[in-house]
Design a protein around this motif. Structure first.
Motif, PDB file in Angstrom:
ATOM      1  N   VAL A  26     -58.131  63.485  13.932  1.00 34.34           N
ATOM      2  CA  VAL A  26     -57.715  62.376  13.679  1.00 34.34           C
ATOM      3  C   VAL A  26     -57.067  61.460  15.453  1.00 34.34           C
ATOM      4  O   VAL A  26     -57.477  62.358  15.834  1.00 34.34           O
ATOM      5  CB  VAL A  26     -56.768  62.346  12.655  1.00 34.34           C
ATOM      6  CG1 VAL A  26     -55.722  62.304  13.491  1.00 34.34           C
ATOM      7  CG2 VAL A  26     -55.881  60.983  12.340  1.00 34.34           C
ATOM      8  N   ASP A  27     -58.468  59.408  15.090  1.00 33.03           N
ATOM      9  CA  ASP A  27     -58.495  59.146  16.155  1.00 33.03           C
ATOM     10  C   ASP A  27     -59.148  59.536  16.995  1.00 33.03           C
ATOM     11  O   ASP A  27     -59.110  59.086  18.511  1.00 33.03           O
ATOM     12  CB  ASP A  27     -57.003  59.091  16.721  1.00 33.03           C
ATOM     13  CG  ASP A  27     -55.564  58.226  15.473  1.00 33.03           C
ATOM     14  OD1 ASP A  27     -56.686  57.515  15.227  1.00 33.03           O
ATOM     15  OD2 ASP A  27     -54.812  58.170  16.468  1.00 33.03           O
ATOM     16  N   LYS A  30     -63.855  58.768  14.994  1.00 31.02           N
ATOM     17  CA  LYS A  30     -65.211  59.050  14.040  1.00 31.02           C
ATOM     18  C   LYS A  30     -65.682  57.450  13.206  1.00 31.02           C
ATOM     19  O   LYS A  30     -66.476  57.257  13.319  1.00 31.02           O
ATOM     20  CB  LYS A  30     -64.667  59.936  13.079  1.00 31.02           C
ATOM     21  CG  LYS A  30     -63.914  61.224  13.585  1.00 31.02           C
ATOM     22  CD  LYS A  30     -64.142  62.049  12.202  1.00 31.02           C
ATOM     23  CE  LYS A  30     -62.222  61.961  11.585  1.00 31.02           C
ATOM     24  NZ  LYS A  30     -61.445  61.541  12.475  1.00 31.02           N
ATOM     25  N   THR A  31     -64.547  56.927  13.347  1.00 29.92           N
ATOM     26  CA  THR A  31     -64.228  55.595  12.448  1.00 29.92           C
ATOM     27  C   THR A  31     -65.235  54.668  13.306  1.00 29.92           C
ATOM     28  O   THR A  31     -66.092  53.553  12.506  1.00 29.92           O
ATOM     29  CB  THR A  31     -62.957  54.789  11.961  1.00 29.92           C
ATOM     30  OG1 THR A  31     -62.627  55.994  10.963  1.00 29.92           O
ATOM     31  CG2 THR A  31     -63.113  53.465  11.040  1.00 29.92           C
ATOM     32  N   THR A  32     -64.850  54.441  14.315  1.00 33.21           N
ATOM     33  CA  THR A  32     -65.220  54.034  15.333  1.00 33.21           C
ATOM     34  C   THR A  32     -67.184  53.860  15.495  1.00 33.21           C
ATOM     35  O   THR A  32     -67.349  53.256  15.751  1.00 33.21           O
ATOM     36  CB  THR A  32     -64.634  53.689  16.645  1.00 33.21           C
ATOM     37  OG1 THR A  32     -63.139  53.408  16.196  1.00 33.21           O
ATOM     38  CG2 THR A  32     -64.611  52.541  17.607  1.00 33.21           C
ATOM     39  N   ASN A 120     -66.443  61.698  23.249  1.00 32.88           N
ATOM     40  CA  ASN A 120     -66.261  60.391  23.371  1.00 32.88           C
ATOM     41  C   ASN A 120     -65.765  59.813  23.947  1.00 32.88           C
ATOM     42  O   ASN A 120     -65.247  60.572  24.517  1.00 32.88           O
ATOM     43  CB  ASN A 120     -66.271  60.228  21.777  1.00 32.88           C
ATOM     44  CG  ASN A 120     -65.933  58.701  21.416  1.00 32.88           C
ATOM     45  OD1 ASN A 120     -66.825  58.011  21.491  1.00 32.88           O
ATOM     46  ND2 ASN A 120     -65.190  58.265  20.456  1.00 32.88           N
ATOM     47  N   SER A 156     -69.638  56.136  24.150  1.00 28.97           N
ATOM     48  CA  SER A 156     -67.999  56.090  24.383  1.00 28.97           C
ATOM     49  C   SER A 156     -68.407  54.580  22.786  1.00 28.97           C
ATOM     50  O   SER A 156     -69.011  54.270  22.618  1.00 28.97           O
ATOM     51  CB  SER A 156     -68.058  54.708  25.372  1.00 28.97           C
ATOM     52  OG  SER A 156     -67.199  53.765  24.665  1.00 28.97           O
ATOM     53  N   ALA A 157     -67.829  55.055  21.791  1.00 30.49           N
ATOM     54  CA  ALA A 157     -68.481  54.357  20.543  1.00 30.49           C
ATOM     55  C   ALA A 157     -67.719  52.870  20.951  1.00 30.49           C
ATOM     56  O   ALA A 157     -67.927  51.913  20.464  1.00 30.49           O
ATOM     57  CB  ALA A 157     -67.188  55.020  19.510  1.00 30.49           C
ATOM     58  N   LYS A 158     -66.872  53.072  21.418  1.00 28.13           N
ATOM     59  CA  LYS A 158     -65.465  51.715  21.365  1.00 28.13           C
ATOM     60  C   LYS A 158     -67.048  50.586  22.608  1.00 28.13           C
ATOM     61  O   LYS A 158     -67.152  49.622  22.275  1.00 28.13           O
ATOM     62  CB  LYS A 158     -64.810  51.835  22.722  1.00 28.13           C
ATOM     63  CG  LYS A 158     -63.457  50.614  22.482  1.00 28.13           C
ATOM     64  CD  LYS A 158     -62.651  50.892  23.030  1.00 28.13           C
ATOM     65  CE  LYS A 158     -61.795  49.388  23.731  1.00 28.13           C
ATOM     66  NZ  LYS A 158     -60.685  49.802  24.388  1.00 28.13           N
TER      67      LYS A 158
END
Ligand code: GDP
Length: 470
Positions: A26-27, A30-32, A120, A156-158
């Motif tokens: 979690v955190d 994944k979503t990003t 990530n 870097s998903a961000k």
């Protein structure tokens, strides 16, 4: 019956989009990462952005399954891995390997599917690639160039860096994987989400691995026959057919299937993959009797998978809490817990009259925590609770000698005077501030400072829940 002609074996194979699942702690992003992948898709951008309505979507010739990140969804995640062809293991470079990373590695290895690692958050100064490499090694994940052959990409998903390289790696793996499929062959589609919609009836989202779903077709789920009334794609557009690799929402089902159930075009092939926690009616002495209701079969399964052992499930079902549930609870001396659903006003009144404990939750942890308390005999049976709002603690500010809780309200609202819970501790909201202004109420989507009385312990990342006790 589906009378589609079968093609001879030698004509069968055509390539289909690989089905990909993203796993990790979690955190870890994944979503990003999924969002970043979605945004690289030219077709989606031209379409004006995807309004995704189902739990799987396509981008750049690849099919992605959205998997809930919460640890209670382990079971769904493992189903995700079983339905998928390729897994992406996301590991945050600042955090390295964490418990759910280990669990994800186990799931992937059990599913025996190829996988790659997305390392990530490499933009963070604390990113430590060497630590990730050696921690992964300890769990027998050996990266390419580091003694093994597991591909990896630093991303870097961000900041959306490294995403193209990641997608190229996935495509390469898909080319190498033997994704046998035959659009005219036996239907093999796996349910990844299901729910009972009050207007549209039972709904399921399935990903087709082989064969084709088409409108008007008869299909079998868990040996029950249905006729497909409509198919909807991930952008909410109607489809006539959904071929291999395609996710689609299916209307016209006669039952709400369990997550992981297989759809087939003949009854014998439609075996459910697991016990979905369907209604059971055995009552054991000395254990807590429970009626569990939830918004989707997937949520029910996730909860059932995490329940304390001394809970005796009287019934599980999808949909709002009804008067019939209350009467069943009364006659079986059960409590009723609901996840992400409402209680009808008739049922609420009946529960008060019959002194049946009914509680609803928006957060699965909270439900499980309280269920554990209830199983340990710590719930007062005459209480009934309604969740008024939930939020996440995102900051902490000192105020005189007190700690003010910085909250982002995620659902409902928080208001002055509300009873609140953080973990299993109870308190009350003494005052609320948005910026410098004292306010009475803060709605979902806004951030605020909350002063609690009495003060209770909290940590950034904890959930805060406002509830009403009647
Ligand atoms: P999930 O629980 O694995 O789905 O994680 P999320 O995608 O919700 O991300 C958790 C947090 O990490 C969010 O605050 C994201 O903005 C942040 N995050 C995700 N990817 C990156 C990244 O590449 N770099 C940085 N600095 N933060 C990230």
């Amino acid at each position: 019956m589906n009378t589609t002609k079968k093609t001879p074996a030698h004509e069968k194979l055509s390539s289909r989009p690989p089905i990909i699942v993203v796993l990790g702690h979690v955190d870890h992003g994944k979503t990003t990462l999924l969002d970043a992948i979605r945004q690289t898709d030219v077709a989606a951008r031209e379409y004006g952005g995807i309004t995704q309505s189902i739990g799987a979507w396509q981008a750049d010739g690849l099919t992605f399954i959205d998997t809930p990140g919460h640890e209670a969804f382990t079971k769904m995640r493992s189903r995700g891995a079983a339905v998928a062809d390729i897994a992406i293991l996301v590991v945050a470079a600042n955090d390295s390997v964490m418990p759910q990373t280990v669990e994800s590695i186990k799931i992937i290895k059990e599913a025996k599917i190829p996988y790659l690692v997305a390392i990530n958050k490499i933009d963070l100064p604390e990113a430590n690639f060497d630590k990730v490499t050696s921690d992964l090694l300890r769990h027998e994940v050996m990266l390419e160039g580091y003694g093994g052959d597991v591909p990896f990409a630093k991303v870097s998903a961000k900041n959306k860096t490294g995403i193209k390289e990641l997608l190229d790696l996935i495509k390469l793996m898909a080319d190498m994987a033997d994704l046998k499929n035959d659009p005219q062959g036996d239907l093999e589609a796996i349910v990844i989400e299901s729910e009972l919609d009050h207007r549209r009836g039972p709904l399921a989202t399935a990903v087709v691995r082989n064969g084709t779903l088409s409108v008007g077709q008869e299909i079998f789920i868990e040996d029950k026959k249905s006729k497909i009334r409509a198919l909807i794609d991930y952008q909410g557009k109607p489809l006539d057919v959904a071929g291999p690799g395609t996710p689609a929402e299916i209307l016209g089902l006669s039952v709400v299937p369990s997550v992981g159930a297989a759809l087939a075009d003949h009854p014998a092939g439609a075996k459910p993959q697991t016990d979905s926690g369907q209604a059971r009616m055995t009552i054991k002495e000395n254990s807590l009797n429970l009626i569990l209701k939830a918004d989707t079969a997937g949520s029910l399964e996730a909860i059932v998978a995490q329940m304390p052992v001394n809970v005796n499930l009287i019934q599980t079902s999808v949909g709002e809490i009804s008067g019939a549930d209350v009467l069943l609870a009364k006659s079986t001396k059960a409590i009723i817990l609901g996840f992400n659903i409402k209680i009808s006003s008739e049922a609420q009144k009946l529960a008060e009259l019959e002194k049946v404990l009914v509680r609803t939750y928006k957060i699965i942890y909270e439900l499980l925590d309280e269920l554990t308390d209830a199983a340990a005999g710590q719930l007062a049976p005459q209480e009934s609770e309604e969740i008024l709002g939930t939020g996440q603690i995102v900051a902490e500010f000192p105020y005189e000698k007190l700690r003010v809780v910085g909250v982002r309200v995620s659902q409902g609202r928080l208001a002055r005077g509300d009873n609140v819970k953080i973990k299993s501790q109870n308190s009350k909201i003494k005052s609320l501030r948005v910026g410098k202004d004292e306010v009475n109420k803060v709605e979902a989507g806004k951030e605020c400072g909350v002063l609690l009385d009495p003060q209770i312990d909290f940590r950034i990342g904890d959930d805060i829940i406002a509830y009403n006790r009647s």
